[in-house]
Design a protein around this motif. Structure first.
Motif, mmCIF file in Angstrom:
data_model
loop_
_atom_site.group_PDB
_atom_site.id
_atom_site.type_symbol
_atom_site.label_atom_id
_atom_site.label_comp_id
_atom_site.label_asym_id
_atom_site.label_seq_id
_atom_site.Cartn_x
_atom_site.Cartn_y
_atom_site.Cartn_z
ATOM 1 N N ALA A 1 50.143 37.551 47.110
ATOM 2 C CA ALA A 1 49.946 38.075 45.748
ATOM 3 C C ALA A 1 49.634 39.568 45.783
ATOM 4 O O ALA A 1 50.116 40.340 44.947
ATOM 5 N N ALA A 2 48.847 39.976 46.789
ATOM 6 C CA ALA A 2 48.431 41.380 46.870
ATOM 7 C C ALA A 2 49.613 42.308 47.161
ATOM 8 O O ALA A 2 49.537 43.515 46.916
ATOM 9 N N GLN A 3 50.706 41.704 47.697
ATOM 10 C CA GLN A 3 51.894 42.543 47.973
ATOM 11 C C GLN A 3 52.769 42.736 46.734
ATOM 12 O O GLN A 3 53.771 43.444 46.783
ATOM 13 N N THR A 4 52.405 42.126 45.617
ATOM 14 C CA THR A 4 53.152 42.337 44.369
ATOM 15 C C THR A 4 53.132 43.829 44.042
ATOM 16 O O THR A 4 52.053 44.442 44.050
ATOM 17 N N PRO A 5 54.309 44.422 43.772
ATOM 18 C CA PRO A 5 54.291 45.855 43.433
ATOM 19 C C PRO A 5 53.348 46.125 42.255
ATOM 20 O O PRO A 5 53.339 45.383 41.282
ATOM 21 N N GLY A 6 52.557 47.157 42.381
ATOM 22 C CA GLY A 6 51.642 47.551 41.306
ATOM 23 C C GLY A 6 50.364 46.724 41.240
ATOM 24 O O GLY A 6 49.604 46.848 40.273
ATOM 25 N N ALA A 7 50.089 45.904 42.277
ATOM 26 C CA ALA A 7 48.864 45.092 42.250
ATOM 27 C C ALA A 7 47.638 46.011 42.286
ATOM 28 O O ALA A 7 47.546 46.915 43.114
ATOM 29 N N LYS A 8 46.700 45.783 41.394
ATOM 30 C CA LYS A 8 45.571 46.704 41.270
ATOM 31 C C LYS A 8 44.225 45.982 41.238
ATOM 32 O O LYS A 8 43.208 46.534 41.666
ATOM 33 N N THR A 9 44.196 44.765 40.689
ATOM 34 C CA THR A 9 42.916 44.048 40.541
ATOM 35 C C THR A 9 43.074 42.607 41.011
ATOM 36 O O THR A 9 44.158 42.035 40.956
ATOM 37 N N LEU A 10 41.944 42.043 41.451
ATOM 38 C CA LEU A 10 41.898 40.608 41.769
ATOM 39 C C LEU A 10 40.669 40.038 41.062
ATOM 40 O O LEU A 10 39.553 40.532 41.252
ATOM 41 N N LEU A 11 40.912 39.023 40.248
ATOM 42 C CA LEU A 11 39.834 38.386 39.479
ATOM 43 C C LEU A 11 39.513 37.034 40.104
ATOM 44 O O LEU A 11 40.403 36.200 40.270
ATOM 45 N N ILE A 12 38.232 36.839 40.454
ATOM 46 C CA ILE A 12 37.812 35.528 40.981
ATOM 47 C C ILE A 12 36.614 35.036 40.177
ATOM 48 O O ILE A 12 35.965 35.818 39.463
ATOM 49 N N ASN A 13 36.314 33.756 40.330
ATOM 50 C CA ASN A 13 35.201 33.152 39.597
ATOM 51 C C ASN A 13 34.504 32.127 40.488
ATOM 52 O O ASN A 13 35.112 31.142 40.886
ATOM 53 N N THR A 14 33.251 32.416 40.824
ATOM 54 C CA THR A 14 32.455 31.473 41.603
ATOM 55 C C THR A 14 30.992 31.603 41.195
ATOM 56 O O THR A 14 30.539 32.735 41.008
ATOM 57 N N PRO A 15 30.278 30.480 40.970
ATOM 58 C CA PRO A 15 30.730 29.096 40.844
ATOM 59 C C PRO A 15 31.842 28.987 39.812
ATOM 60 O O PRO A 15 31.842 29.732 38.837
ATOM 61 N N ASN A 16 32.761 28.030 40.053
ATOM 62 C CA ASN A 16 34.032 28.065 39.354
ATOM 63 C C ASN A 16 34.144 27.128 38.154
ATOM 64 O O ASN A 16 33.793 25.956 38.213
ATOM 65 N N ASN A 17 34.675 27.700 37.105
ATOM 66 C CA ASN A 17 35.182 26.953 35.964
ATOM 67 C C ASN A 17 36.701 27.051 36.077
ATOM 68 O O ASN A 17 37.217 28.177 36.102
ATOM 69 N N PRO A 18 37.464 25.995 36.178
ATOM 70 C CA PRO A 18 37.143 24.619 35.840
ATOM 71 C C PRO A 18 36.790 23.688 36.997
ATOM 72 O O PRO A 18 36.520 22.519 36.753
ATOM 73 N N THR A 19 36.773 24.149 38.255
ATOM 74 C CA THR A 19 36.767 23.172 39.363
ATOM 75 C C THR A 19 35.376 22.710 39.781
ATOM 76 O O THR A 19 35.255 21.708 40.481
ATOM 77 N N GLY A 20 34.328 23.448 39.411
ATOM 78 C CA GLY A 20 32.975 23.080 39.836
ATOM 79 C C GLY A 20 32.713 23.392 41.306
ATOM 80 O O GLY A 20 31.738 22.906 41.876
ATOM 81 N N THR A 21 33.567 24.202 41.921
ATOM 82 C CA THR A 21 33.353 24.550 43.331
ATOM 83 C C THR A 21 32.611 25.888 43.429
ATOM 84 O O THR A 21 32.564 26.649 42.460
ATOM 85 N N ILE A 22 32.045 26.121 44.613
ATOM 86 C CA ILE A 22 31.474 27.447 44.925
ATOM 87 C C ILE A 22 32.240 27.978 46.124
ATOM 88 O O ILE A 22 32.391 27.262 47.123
ATOM 89 N N TYR A 23 32.744 29.182 46.035
ATOM 90 C CA TYR A 23 33.516 29.722 47.153
ATOM 91 C C TYR A 23 32.610 29.901 48.369
ATOM 92 O O TYR A 23 31.582 30.583 48.297
ATOM 93 N N PRO A 24 32.991 29.301 49.505
ATOM 94 C CA PRO A 24 32.193 29.512 50.719
ATOM 95 C C PRO A 24 32.383 30.927 51.257
ATOM 96 O O PRO A 24 33.332 31.627 50.883
ATOM 97 N N ARG A 25 31.484 31.299 52.156
ATOM 98 C CA ARG A 25 31.523 32.661 52.711
ATOM 99 C C ARG A 25 32.904 32.996 53.289
ATOM 100 O O ARG A 25 33.427 34.088 53.068
ATOM 101 N N ALA A 26 33.510 32.033 54.015
ATOM 102 C CA ALA A 26 34.792 32.338 54.680
ATOM 103 C C ALA A 26 35.866 32.693 53.643
ATOM 104 O O ALA A 26 36.672 33.611 53.866
ATOM 105 N N VAL A 27 35.866 31.982 52.507
ATOM 106 C CA VAL A 27 36.855 32.281 51.463
ATOM 107 C C VAL A 27 36.580 33.665 50.882
ATOM 108 O O VAL A 27 37.494 34.478 50.687
ATOM 109 N N LEU A 28 35.294 33.969 50.655
ATOM 110 C CA LEU A 28 34.946 35.282 50.089
ATOM 111 C C LEU A 28 35.261 36.413 51.075
ATOM 112 O O LEU A 28 35.679 37.500 50.669
#
Ligand SMILES: Cc1ncc(COP(=O)(O)O)c(C=O)c1O
Length: 394
Positions: free
Chosen positions: A162-189
């Motif tokens: 995704a980051a190789q998409t031309p013009g990529a400028k921002t990445l939006l993440i959400n943790t703890p997550n809606n809708p999945t109820g997960t928390i991103y572990p350190r390795a994912v972050l």
């Protein structure tokens, strides 16, 4: 006839805003049909009376005029102190902007970092407003696909693609997550942080559920090496203090970003009412005990729900660690989340959100909000499981 801007008219693609089942449930309620609504992320309690008293007193003390735009200094200081304590990242008043809720903060953060036509990355499944928010900023939303089998965490490969998409400028993440109820572990972050550093992206980290953690800890990616300078954190008192209707949230970012956001606020929101800010300051001053008290019903209901789900084998659940939701896997029934949710509503008057409302990665899933009392939740969940079993046998 002058035309409206596609920036707004095309915000929700396919003409859908993902809330049809919710709207049908509300229409049934208006007709007097009782519906158990496990749809929206709003507490079944109201804002604490003591917070309302603080709001009332502030309004009567005259805090009803224009408030300073970046937010009143004592509140910015209290927010800065809270985040320094919670994350260990030294944070000052200059790093904080007070906003009218998390949603306004999300919009402002993207408008400030994206140029028209830039690619804005986000993880699928996602909070329903995300793609619309990005389109309203004239950006190109790029969804990063995930799988249920990987708890809907983005993989390093998917992030880099995704980051190789031309013009990529921002990445939006959400943790703890809606809708999945997960928390991103350190390795994912750490993978997320690496991708942002390698591709020179802003990381916009939506942490509005940071007080709702049931297992493990919430780690803010702003605390990872080299990330404070490129991370914009979105916070809110909607979920932590049951203040959804007060519209109060914040952004943490480097001082030059806060200055730019503050200039934008002068031309958009013109700040947050002073009496709401005073009430927020009072609420934050109560410390973590109040936050835990407000989060407690969701902790309890999650445990109750996991018990019910463990007693049957048709409906699966994504391992959840936080937030006020559970993501159920109903793929064994052969129905889409949308079909299942519509049939459940018609036959049992239980309203849940189809996974598809949150992106194609969550097809064949349902999101339930743990926002009704324990007894009602248990009955609704048992009924949902029995219904799923009957469909599987059919
Ligand atoms: C992930 C996420 N981000 C942001 C928001 C917006 O919250 P608010 O604008 O009430 O602060 C919500 C609300 O449900 C949400 O679930």
């Amino acid at each position: 006839m002058p035309q409206l801007s596609p920036r707004v008219t095309d915000m929700n693609d396919q003409g859908s805003d993902g809330w049809e089942v919710f709207a049908r449930a509300r229409a049934m309620v208006e007709q007097g049909i009782p519906v158990t609504e496990l749809t929206i992320g709003e507490h079944d309690i109201r804002t604490a009376p003591a917070i309302l008293d603080a709001m009332h007193a502030a309004a009567h003390a005259g805090h009803t005029g224009y408030a300073t735009v970046p937010g009143i200094t004592p509140l910015r200081q209290a927010i800065a102190t809270r985040v320094t304590q919670r994350t260990g990242v030294p944070t000052k008043v200059e790093n904080v902007l007070v906003t009218p809720g998390g949603q306004a903060a999300l919009f402002a953060a993207h408008l400030t970092t994206l140029q028209p036509g830039d690619a804005a990355l986000y993880v699928d499944p996602y909070y329903v407003t995300y793609p619309g928010t990005l389109r309203a900023c004239s950006a190109r939303p790029v969804a990063i696909p995930t799988t249920a089998e990987n708890s809907f965490f983005p993989t390093k490969g998917a992030l880099d693609t995704a980051a190789q998409t031309p013009g990529a400028k921002t990445l939006l993440i959400n943790t703890p997550n809606n809708p999945t109820g997960t928390i991103y572990p350190r390795a994912v972050l750490e993978n997320i942080a690496q991708t942002c550093r390698d591709h020179d992206l802003w990381l916009i980290s939506d942490e509005v559920y940071d007080t709702q953690t049931w297992e493990g800890d919430h780690l803010s990616p702003r605390a990872l090496p080299g990330m404070a300078e490129r991370t914009i954190v979105i916070g809110s008192m909607s979920k932590s203090h049951a203040m959804t209707g007060s519209r109060i949230g914040w952004i943490f970012a480097p001082p030059h970003v806060i200055e730019a956001l503050s200039d934008l606020a002068v031309s958009t929101t013109y700040g947050v009412p002073g009496y709401i800010q005073d009430a927020a300051l009072y609420a934050l001053t109560q410390g973590p005990d109040l936050e835990q008290e407000i989060a407690e019903p969701f902790r309890r209901r999650r445990a109750l729900a996991l018990d019910v789900l463990a007693r049957q084998g048709t409906v699966g659940v994504i391992p959840s660690q936080g937030a006020m939701y559970l993501m159920l896997d109903i793929r064994k029934t052969g129905l889409s989340g949308q079909d299942f949710a519509n049939r459940l509503l018609d036959s049992h008057h239980i309203a849940v959100m189809p996974g598809e409302s949150f992106g194609i990665s969550a097809a064949g899933h349902l999101r339930i909000a743990l926002t009704v009392n324990d007894d009602r939740l248990l009955v609704a969940l048992e009924t949902l499981c029995t219904f799923a079993q009957s469909l599987t046998r059919a």
